[in-house]
Enzyme design. Sequence first.
Site, PDB file in Angstrom:
ATOM      1  N   LYS A 163       0.827  -1.212   0.000  1.00 23.68           N
ATOM      2  CA  LYS A 163       0.000   0.000   0.000  1.00 23.68           C
ATOM      3  C   LYS A 163       0.862   1.264   0.000  1.00 23.68           C
ATOM      4  O   LYS A 163       0.595   2.203  -0.733  1.00 23.68           O
ATOM      5  CB  LYS A 163      -0.929   0.031   1.225  1.00 23.68           C
ATOM      6  CG  LYS A 163      -1.936  -1.110   1.270  1.00 23.68           C
ATOM      7  CD  LYS A 163      -2.967  -0.918   2.398  1.00 23.68           C
ATOM      8  CE  LYS A 163      -2.337  -0.931   3.780  1.00 23.68           C
ATOM      9  NZ  LYS A 163      -1.815  -2.244   4.196  1.00 23.68           N
TER      10      LYS A 163
ATOM     11  N   ARG B  71      -9.931   0.927   8.694  1.00 18.09           N
ATOM     12  CA  ARG B  71      -9.456  -0.414   9.007  1.00 18.09           C
ATOM     13  C   ARG B  71     -10.538  -1.243   9.685  1.00 18.09           C
ATOM     14  O   ARG B  71     -10.306  -2.418   9.979  1.00 18.09           O
ATOM     15  CB  ARG B  71      -8.285  -0.294   9.956  1.00 18.09           C
ATOM     16  CG  ARG B  71      -6.988  -0.922   9.455  1.00 18.09           C
ATOM     17  CD  ARG B  71      -5.942  -0.675  10.527  1.00 18.09           C
ATOM     18  NE  ARG B  71      -4.705  -1.339  10.294  1.00 18.09           N
ATOM     19  CZ  ARG B  71      -3.661  -0.806   9.659  1.00 18.09           C
ATOM     20  NH1 ARG B  71      -3.759   0.393   9.122  1.00 18.09           N
ATOM     21  NH2 ARG B  71      -2.551  -1.477   9.552  1.00 18.09           N
TER      22      ARG B  71
ATOM     23  N   ARG C 104      11.522  -9.245   4.332  1.00 21.18           N
ATOM     24  CA  ARG C 104      12.441  -8.568   3.416  1.00 21.18           C
ATOM     25  C   ARG C 104      12.524  -7.072   3.755  1.00 21.18           C
ATOM     26  O   ARG C 104      13.588  -6.475   3.762  1.00 21.18           O
ATOM     27  CB  ARG C 104      11.987  -8.771   1.965  1.00 21.18           C
ATOM     28  CG  ARG C 104      13.121  -8.522   0.982  1.00 21.18           C
ATOM     29  CD  ARG C 104      12.746  -8.699  -0.499  1.00 21.18           C
ATOM     30  NE  ARG C 104      11.620  -9.594  -0.706  1.00 21.18           N
ATOM     31  CZ  ARG C 104      10.555  -9.279  -1.447  1.00 21.18           C
ATOM     32  NH1 ARG C 104      10.466  -8.099  -2.032  1.00 21.18           N
ATOM     33  NH2 ARG C 104       9.579 -10.145  -1.615  1.00 21.18           N
TER      34      ARG C 104
ATOM     35  N   ARG D  91      10.587  -0.986  12.715  1.00 22.07           N
ATOM     36  CA  ARG D  91       9.360  -0.674  13.446  1.00 22.07           C
ATOM     37  C   ARG D  91       9.164  -1.619  14.626  1.00 22.07           C
ATOM     38  O   ARG D  91       9.462  -2.808  14.534  1.00 22.07           O
ATOM     39  CB  ARG D  91       8.164  -0.811  12.490  1.00 22.07           C
ATOM     40  CG  ARG D  91       7.961   0.410  11.627  1.00 22.07           C
ATOM     41  CD  ARG D  91       7.000   0.140  10.505  1.00 22.07           C
ATOM     42  NE  ARG D  91       5.756  -0.518  10.941  1.00 22.07           N
ATOM     43  CZ  ARG D  91       4.710  -0.699  10.157  1.00 22.07           C
ATOM     44  NH1 ARG D  91       4.734  -0.268   8.911  1.00 22.07           N
ATOM     45  NH2 ARG D  91       3.644  -1.309  10.607  1.00 22.07           N
TER      46      ARG D  91
ATOM     47  N   ARG E 204      -1.215  -8.482  13.794  1.00 24.99           N
ATOM     48  CA  ARG E 204      -1.619  -7.561  12.717  1.00 24.99           C
ATOM     49  C   ARG E 204      -2.386  -8.300  11.634  1.00 24.99           C
ATOM     50  O   ARG E 204      -3.389  -7.794  11.111  1.00 24.99           O
ATOM     51  CB  ARG E 204      -0.391  -6.868  12.121  1.00 24.99           C
ATOM     52  CG  ARG E 204       0.106  -5.720  13.002  1.00 24.99           C
ATOM     53  CD  ARG E 204       1.551  -5.371  12.731  1.00 24.99           C
ATOM     54  NE  ARG E 204       1.799  -4.888  11.392  1.00 24.99           N
ATOM     55  CZ  ARG E 204       3.010  -4.858  10.817  1.00 24.99           C
ATOM     56  NH1 ARG E 204       4.069  -5.282  11.495  1.00 24.99           N
ATOM     57  NH2 ARG E 204       3.152  -4.400   9.607  1.00 24.99           N
TER      58      ARG E 204
HETATM   59  P1  ADP Z   1       0.725  -2.206   8.322  1.00 29.97           P
HETATM   60  O1  ADP Z   1      -0.287  -1.992   7.259  1.00 29.97           O
HETATM   61  O2  ADP Z   1       2.003  -2.764   7.781  1.00 29.97           O
HETATM   62  O3  ADP Z   1       0.232  -2.990   9.505  1.00 29.97           O
HETATM   63  P2  ADP Z   1       0.476   0.576   9.268  1.00 29.97           P
HETATM   64  O4  ADP Z   1       1.593   1.544   9.342  1.00 29.97           O
HETATM   65  O5  ADP Z   1      -0.651   0.867   8.361  1.00 29.97           O
HETATM   66  O6  ADP Z   1       1.179  -0.809   8.912  1.00 29.97           O
HETATM   67  O7  ADP Z   1      -0.148   0.367  10.726  1.00 29.97           O
HETATM   68  C1  ADP Z   1       0.647   0.061  11.837  1.00 29.97           C
HETATM   69  C2  ADP Z   1      -0.196   0.043  13.115  1.00 29.97           C
HETATM   70  O8  ADP Z   1      -0.753   1.339  13.339  1.00 29.97           O
HETATM   71  C3  ADP Z   1      -1.390  -0.892  13.134  1.00 29.97           C
HETATM   72  O9  ADP Z   1      -1.047  -2.215  13.461  1.00 29.97           O
HETATM   73  C4  ADP Z   1      -2.258  -0.231  14.220  1.00 29.97           C
HETATM   74  O10 ADP Z   1      -1.762  -0.489  15.516  1.00 29.97           O
HETATM   75  C5  ADP Z   1      -2.039   1.239  13.953  1.00 29.97           C
HETATM   76  N1  ADP Z   1      -3.032   1.775  12.990  1.00 29.97           N
HETATM   77  C6  ADP Z   1      -2.766   2.314  11.781  1.00 29.97           C
HETATM   78  N2  ADP Z   1      -3.891   2.691  11.168  1.00 29.97           N
HETATM   79  C7  ADP Z   1      -4.909   2.372  11.999  1.00 29.97           C
HETATM   80  C8  ADP Z   1      -6.317   2.481  11.932  1.00 29.97           C
HETATM   81  N3  ADP Z   1      -6.928   3.010  10.853  1.00 29.97           N
HETATM   82  N4  ADP Z   1      -7.053   2.040  12.979  1.00 29.97           N
HETATM   83  C9  ADP Z   1      -6.475   1.521  14.063  1.00 29.97           C
HETATM   84  N5  ADP Z   1      -5.153   1.357  14.200  1.00 29.97           N
HETATM   85  C10 ADP Z   1      -4.367   1.787  13.178  1.00 29.97           C
END
Ligand code: ADP
Length: 206
Positions: free
Chosen positions: A13, A88, A126, A139, A150
């Site tokens: 994404k 989400r 990776r 991270r 996740r």
């Molecule tokens: P990835 O898609 O690789 O999991 P992101 O950077 O999108 O990485 O999200 C990392 C974390 O940030 C999520 O696991 C969650 O804890 C938090 N997060 C991000 N966006 C949201 C959201 N829209 N609602 C709730 N938590 C979120």
Amino acid sequence: MRLILLGPPGAGKGTQAQRLVQRHGIVQLSTGDMLRAAIAANTPIGQKAKDIMARGALVPDDVVVGIISERMDKPDAKNGFVLDGFPRTVAQAEALNRLLKEKNLNLDAVIELRVDEDALLSRIERRIAEMKARGETVRADDNADALKIRLDAYRAQTAPLITYYGQKGALKTVDGMAGIDEVTAAINAALAAPDSSVGRQNTARA
Ligand code: ADP
């Protein structure tokens, strides 16, 4: 142009969002990046999100809805945005509908990046290796335990949005297993194809 990018962690994404930014002159609104910035700045939102995120769980809907709403009002988002990592949950999608209505904005499309589950772990591994090689800090949630949480959160809470937006008629599914450039081309083709946009008929354009 206002878009949502939907897909599990590791689907690509962020990479595709950047390309959409370049092509359409819009901004990438990544709730993950915003939350990480809030943690780095030790703001009240950051303090609230820190442990939840490190675990791999979702932060409360009201927190992300609040930051997204504020961010959408910034001048640089006037020309449009690509939402990456938001919504989400179905509750977030419903909150987004309300926000867009209030702000008198339309969504042009929801793009789903479809990838095999098996590929996700190796993609994220990776990414971790590449970040380490560049000397970047990995991270807090890029580890096996948090990743499992996740992916579980994606399956349980985010995947239902595919049906949700499918029923609204604006979902465009792209094969996220293809190479980066091919995925970009497929997204561009999907966006060029004529169809109805989410809520277009309900919202008057200024
Ligand atoms: P990835 O898609 O690789 O999991 P992101 O950077 O999108 O990485 O999200 C990392 C974390 O940030 C999520 O696991 C969650 O804890 C938090 N997060 C991000 N966006 C949201 C959201 N829209 N609602 C709730 N938590 C979120």
